[in-house]
Design a protein around this motif. Structure first.
Motif, PDB file in Angstrom:
ATOM      1  N   PRO A   3     -69.250  40.577  -5.336  1.00 43.45           N
ATOM      2  CA  PRO A   3     -70.576  40.977  -4.847  1.00 43.45           C
ATOM      3  C   PRO A   3     -70.941  42.393  -5.295  1.00 43.45           C
ATOM      4  CG  PRO A   3     -68.980  41.055  -3.060  1.00 43.45           C
ATOM      5  CD  PRO A   3     -68.270  40.471  -4.254  1.00 43.45           C
ATOM      6  N   TYR A   4     -69.999  43.109  -5.944  1.00 43.60           N
ATOM      7  CA  TYR A   4     -70.221  44.505  -6.282  1.00 43.60           C
ATOM      8  C   TYR A   4     -70.534  44.771  -7.753  1.00 43.60           C
ATOM      9  CZ  TYR A   4     -68.485  45.253  -1.623  1.00 43.60           C
ATOM     10  OH  TYR A   4     -68.337  45.216  -0.272  1.00 43.60           O
ATOM     11  N   TYR A   5     -70.391  43.788  -8.607  1.00 39.96           N
ATOM     12  CA  TYR A   5     -70.680  44.034 -10.018  1.00 39.96           C
ATOM     13  C   TYR A   5     -71.140  42.764 -10.720  1.00 39.96           C
ATOM     14  CZ  TYR A   5     -65.878  42.309 -10.672  1.00 39.96           C
ATOM     15  OH  TYR A   5     -64.731  41.566 -10.644  1.00 39.96           O
ATOM     16  N   VAL A   6     -71.738  42.977 -11.895  1.00 38.73           N
ATOM     17  CA  VAL A   6     -72.138  41.899 -12.799  1.00 38.73           C
ATOM     18  C   VAL A   6     -71.683  42.282 -14.204  1.00 38.73           C
ATOM     19  CG1 VAL A   6     -74.149  41.185 -11.450  1.00 38.73           C
ATOM     20  CG2 VAL A   6     -74.426  42.885 -13.262  1.00 38.73           C
ATOM     21  N   PHE A   7     -71.642  41.283 -15.071  1.00 30.46           N
ATOM     22  CA  PHE A   7     -71.315  41.533 -16.475  1.00 30.46           C
ATOM     23  C   PHE A   7     -72.497  41.163 -17.352  1.00 30.46           C
ATOM     24  CE2 PHE A   7     -66.944  41.100 -14.910  1.00 30.46           C
ATOM     25  CZ  PHE A   7     -66.336  42.171 -15.542  1.00 30.46           C
ATOM     26  N   PHE A   8     -72.782  42.015 -18.303  1.00 31.25           N
ATOM     27  CA  PHE A   8     -73.744  41.729 -19.354  1.00 31.25           C
ATOM     28  C   PHE A   8     -72.984  41.511 -20.650  1.00 31.25           C
ATOM     29  CE2 PHE A   8     -76.660  44.049 -16.561  1.00 31.25           C
ATOM     30  CZ  PHE A   8     -77.785  43.263 -16.639  1.00 31.25           C
ATOM     31  N   LYS A   9     -73.429  40.543 -21.422  1.00 28.41           N
ATOM     32  CA  LYS A   9     -72.950  40.410 -22.795  1.00 28.41           C
ATOM     33  C   LYS A   9     -74.092  40.913 -23.673  1.00 28.41           C
ATOM     34  CE  LYS A   9     -71.258  37.748 -26.468  1.00 28.41           C
ATOM     35  NZ  LYS A   9     -70.730  36.626 -27.065  1.00 28.41           N
ATOM     36  N   GLN A  10     -73.772  41.809 -24.594  1.00 25.13           N
ATOM     37  CA  GLN A  10     -74.785  42.349 -25.481  1.00 25.13           C
ATOM     38  C   GLN A  10     -74.319  42.242 -26.923  1.00 25.13           C
ATOM     39  OE1 GLN A  10     -75.475  46.261 -23.238  1.00 25.13           O
ATOM     40  NE2 GLN A  10     -77.517  45.645 -23.934  1.00 25.13           N
ATOM     41  N   THR A  11     -75.273  41.966 -27.794  1.00 27.99           N
ATOM     42  CA  THR A  11     -75.003  41.993 -29.221  1.00 27.99           C
ATOM     43  C   THR A  11     -76.052  42.863 -29.897  1.00 27.99           C
ATOM     44  OG1 THR A  11     -76.309  40.001 -29.640  1.00 27.99           O
ATOM     45  CG2 THR A  11     -73.942  39.697 -29.282  1.00 27.99           C
TER      46      THR A  11
END
Length: 132
Positions: A85-93
């Motif tokens: 509940p405290y973080y998210v992940f982004f995938k970036q290119t």
């Protein structure tokens, strides 16, 4: 909750280049930050001053190809999953188009946590989604 990917195009500026004539690795981090801001703006998460702010807490990056004086495309994708509940992940290119073909130059996975802007403490992504 579903969020769509956001793609932005950025020109490479002469001052982005290093002495080898390609984009400096640190400048790529700025391109990705611009991509995350565009994602947040697109999804109406940064339109006004908020009491909860997203903060980068971890970054894993792979540089695959050099970027020269050309336009880049930054794709920002929120990874699905409810690991915490405290973080998210982004995938970036960060990619370029050469000879009509899209090429991925850089890939990254970015963990974002959420901080209470007044208390300067960790808070939940739900608090971020509900903040005004």
């Amino acid at each position: 909750m579903m969020f769509e990917d956001v793609v932005i195009a950025l020109p490479v500026r002469p001052n982005d280049l290093d002495s080898f004539g390609h984009v400096n690795y640190a400048t790529v981090l700025e391109y990705m930050e611009a991509g995350r801001w565009a994602w947040l703006s697109h999804h109406h998460k940064m339109e006004q001053a908020s009491s909860v702010l997203p903060v980068v807490s971890r970054l894993e990056i792979a540089y695959h190809r050099e970027i020269r004086m050309e336009q880049v495309q930054v794709n920002t994708h929120l990874e699905p999953g409810e690991e915490s509940p405290y973080y998210v992940f982004f995938k970036q290119t960060v990619g370029v188009v050469r000879e009509g073909r899209p090429i991925t130059a850089v890939e990254a996975r970015v963990r974002m946590v959420f901080m209470d802007a007044v208390k300067r403490t960790l808070t939940t992504k739900q608090a971020f989604l509900e903040s005004k």
